[in-house]
Design a protein around this motif. Structure first.
Motif, PDB file in Angstrom:
ATOM      1  N   GLU A  38       3.075  17.099  69.275  1.00  0.00           N
ATOM      2  CA  GLU A  38       2.772  17.586  67.932  1.00  0.00           C
ATOM      3  C   GLU A  38       3.975  18.243  67.271  1.00  0.00           C
ATOM      4  O   GLU A  38       3.930  18.564  66.081  1.00  0.00           O
ATOM      5  N   ARG A  39       5.043  18.422  68.021  1.00  0.00           N
ATOM      6  CA  ARG A  39       6.277  18.960  67.442  1.00  0.00           C
ATOM      7  C   ARG A  39       7.211  17.853  66.966  1.00  0.00           C
ATOM      8  O   ARG A  39       8.364  18.116  66.655  1.00  0.00           O
ATOM      9  N   ARG A  40       6.723  16.630  66.914  1.00  0.00           N
ATOM     10  CA  ARG A  40       7.470  15.525  66.344  1.00  0.00           C
ATOM     11  C   ARG A  40       7.078  15.355  64.874  1.00  0.00           C
ATOM     12  O   ARG A  40       5.895  15.376  64.525  1.00  0.00           O
ATOM     13  N   VAL A  41       8.075  15.162  64.034  1.00  0.00           N
ATOM     14  CA  VAL A  41       7.817  14.965  62.611  1.00  0.00           C
ATOM     15  C   VAL A  41       6.855  13.810  62.391  1.00  0.00           C
ATOM     16  O   VAL A  41       5.879  13.909  61.628  1.00  0.00           O
ATOM     17  N   GLU A  89       3.252  14.580  63.134  1.00  0.00           N
ATOM     18  CA  GLU A  89       2.650  15.399  62.081  1.00  0.00           C
ATOM     19  C   GLU A  89       2.282  14.540  60.869  1.00  0.00           C
ATOM     20  O   GLU A  89       1.205  14.695  60.280  1.00  0.00           O
ATOM     21  N   SER A 107      12.001  10.528  63.330  1.00  0.00           N
ATOM     22  CA  SER A 107      11.604  11.810  62.750  1.00  0.00           C
ATOM     23  C   SER A 107      12.691  12.375  61.847  1.00  0.00           C
ATOM     24  O   SER A 107      12.410  12.989  60.814  1.00  0.00           O
ATOM     25  N   ALA A 126      11.736  13.057  57.981  1.00  0.00           N
ATOM     26  CA  ALA A 126      11.684  14.417  57.450  1.00  0.00           C
ATOM     27  C   ALA A 126      12.293  14.516  56.067  1.00  0.00           C
ATOM     28  O   ALA A 126      11.890  15.370  55.257  1.00  0.00           O
ATOM     29  N   PHE A 181       9.272  19.647  55.848  1.00  0.00           N
ATOM     30  CA  PHE A 181       9.942  19.934  57.113  1.00  0.00           C
ATOM     31  C   PHE A 181      11.261  20.680  57.019  1.00  0.00           C
ATOM     32  O   PHE A 181      11.593  21.455  57.905  1.00  0.00           O
ATOM     33  N   GLN A 224      10.074  25.664  59.982  1.00  0.00           N
ATOM     34  CA  GLN A 224       9.690  24.273  60.141  1.00  0.00           C
ATOM     35  C   GLN A 224      10.746  23.482  60.911  1.00  0.00           C
ATOM     36  O   GLN A 224      10.425  22.616  61.725  1.00  0.00           O
ATOM     37  N   ARG A 233      10.206  24.403  64.508  1.00  0.00           N
ATOM     38  CA  ARG A 233       8.948  23.865  65.022  1.00  0.00           C
ATOM     39  C   ARG A 233       9.056  22.374  65.308  1.00  0.00           C
ATOM     40  O   ARG A 233       8.568  21.900  66.344  1.00  0.00           O
ATOM     41  N   PHE A 234       9.708  21.633  64.410  1.00  0.00           N
ATOM     42  CA  PHE A 234       9.776  20.184  64.560  1.00  0.00           C
ATOM     43  C   PHE A 234      11.100  19.708  65.154  1.00  0.00           C
ATOM     44  O   PHE A 234      11.415  18.528  65.120  1.00  0.00           O
TER      45      PHE A 234
END
Length: 449
Positions: A228-231, A234, A247, A251, A257, A263, A266-267
């Motif tokens: 879930e930490r992949r752009v 999400e 990703s 982004a 992002f 952000q 996170r990603f």
């Protein structure tokens, strides 16, 4: 003998892959491969690479290298474009100058301010190539790999509408390849189709043996919170369809992002990441140069199959083999809820008669909504070069999700001015730059609409 021309052949790693993929087809007739680049040192490495691969594969291939573009294009059957106008120096400006304003871009070559100025630098060269092709090889097929893909093909559709041109990108294929690996399903036998715009197409069909593979993907994501930490994960969660680029690219197409440190952390994004890739490519060039000088074999990605689309197209044209790929072409009703004439990415049938884009119809509404934002940026970039409007460049940035969510209009205006100054020598003369842009052959009206 079929004449294949590589423009920008000094992109040594890519040239190596394309030649290797071509030579993997045992039923191709002898080919006349012509390599062109403006850098003699890079061109020599490209020539040595092609000759070594032909010898290793034991395939008939006549290789010619020339810095004269018109000589290269004379009587061409297929022209493969992979130029980078300005090289790594301009790429550094595209990333580092906006960063001083607080605008962060991991890649910066397809959208955003880096993508727009890369397009503006490329348009004059594309126009000159198209002009030469109209004179020297009017029936040739032009296959473009150069980014920004959609802007470049859109530009060609306006300034040279009679040119047979399509844009090629391996993002759809590798997205499916990587997703199949993630859910532990063989990619062989998988049926997949995507549609949208380049680097933001949506995987709307993905199955194997009649089984929809999206439920497996959802289960895999649910079992691993780190995914879930992949752009792209999400985006998939929010849109419902998986996007077809990395990703880092994805982004830049959205405002979600890169606007905040939180952000980005996170990603797991790395602003300016593409600079490291550019340096790696430069190191690869020097490594190939040394290997050829020392008579050593070049390293190949040996998976036993031609993954790139240009070699597959050439094979289909010459053998009649039918296959389905994805191409970037002006929208002639292929996607009904994206603007006509805008460049879209769609499934395409290729055989001995050429390329036939498949009519998709309407893509998912939520995906089309984001695609339209990107297409507005691309349209304004094309309009800027056609009309000489610097305001259109700023207006493109005011539409661009990442730029407009990060900087105020005043700051964006200042940044655009600085970018014009930094890239002046390579920008179109219509915008006050130093690159000649002859629009005398452009059909009226001079508008991308």
């Amino acid at each position: 003998m079929t004449r294949i021309v590589f423009i920008g052949a000094g992109s040594v790693v890519f040239t190596r892959q394309l030649v290797a993929d071509l030579l993997l087809f045992p039923d191709l007739p002898p080919l006349d491969l012509v390599l062109h680049d403006i850098d003699p040192a890079r061109l020599e490495v490209a020539r040595g690479t092609a000759e070594q691969l032909a010898a290793r594969f034991g395939r008939p291939l006549r290789v010619t290298a020339t810095v004269d573009r018109r000589a290269a294009l004379d009587a061409a059957d297929v022209v493969v474009d992979m130029i980078q106008v300005g090289g790594i120096e301009t790429t550094s400006v595209d990333i580092e100058l906006p960063a001083t304003f607080g605008l962060r871009q991991p890649i910066s070559d397809t959208t955003g301010i880096g993508g727009v100025f890369r397009a503006l630098r490329t348009f004059p060269v594309l126009s000159a190539i198209a002009r030469d092709m109209r004179e020297l090889c009017p029936d040739a097929l032009f296959l473009n790999y150069t980014n920004p893909m959609a802007m470049n093909i859109w530009w060609l559709s306006v300034v040279s509408p009679g040119l047979r041109a399509a844009g090629l990108c391996h993002s759809v294929y590798w997205t499916v390849h990587d997703l199949c690996e993630l859910i532990d399903v063989p990619v062989e036998g998988t049926h997949f189709r995507a549609a949208g715009v380049n680097h933001q197409a949506w995987l709307y069909e993905w199955s194997r043996g009649g089984e929809d593979l999206y439920p497996r993907l959802r289960d895999t994501i649910a079992a691993d919170p780190e995914l879930e930490r992949r752009v792209r994960v999400e985006i998939f969660r929010r849109i419902g369809y998986y996007p077809t680029e990395t990703s880092e690219h994805s982004a830049e197409y959205l405002s979600w992002f890169l606007r905040s440190d939180e952000q980005i952390e996170r990603f797991r994004l790395v602003p300016g990441q593409h600079l490291a890739t550019a340096e790696q490519n430069l190191a690869e060039f020097h490594a190939a140069q040394r290997a050829l000088a020392e008579g050593r074999e070049l390293e190949l990605d040996d998976d036993g199959a031609a993954a790139e689309y240009a070699p597959q197209i050439i094979h289909s044209l010459l053998t009649g083999t039918e296959r389905e790929i994805h191409t970037n072409v002006p929208n002639r009703g292929y996607i009904t809820n994206l603007p006509p004439g805008a460049v879209v990415e769609v499934p395409t049938t290729v055989d001995g008669s050429g390329l036939t884009p498949i009519t998709v119809g309407a893509i998912p509404t939520q995906g089309a909504a984001h695609n339209r934002t990107y297409l507005s940026v691309a349209e304004l970039a094309v309009e800027a070069a056609l009309t000489g409007s610097r305001d259109a460049v700023l207006q493109a940035m005011l539409v661009d999700p990442n730029a407009s969510s990060t900087l105020t209009p005043d700051r964006l205006a200042d940044l655009v001015d600085r970018m014009f100054t930094a890239h002046h020598a390579l920008l179109p003369s219509t915008l006050g730059g130093g690159a000649e842009l002859d629009l005398s052959d452009v059909p009226a009206p001079r508008s991308p609409r």
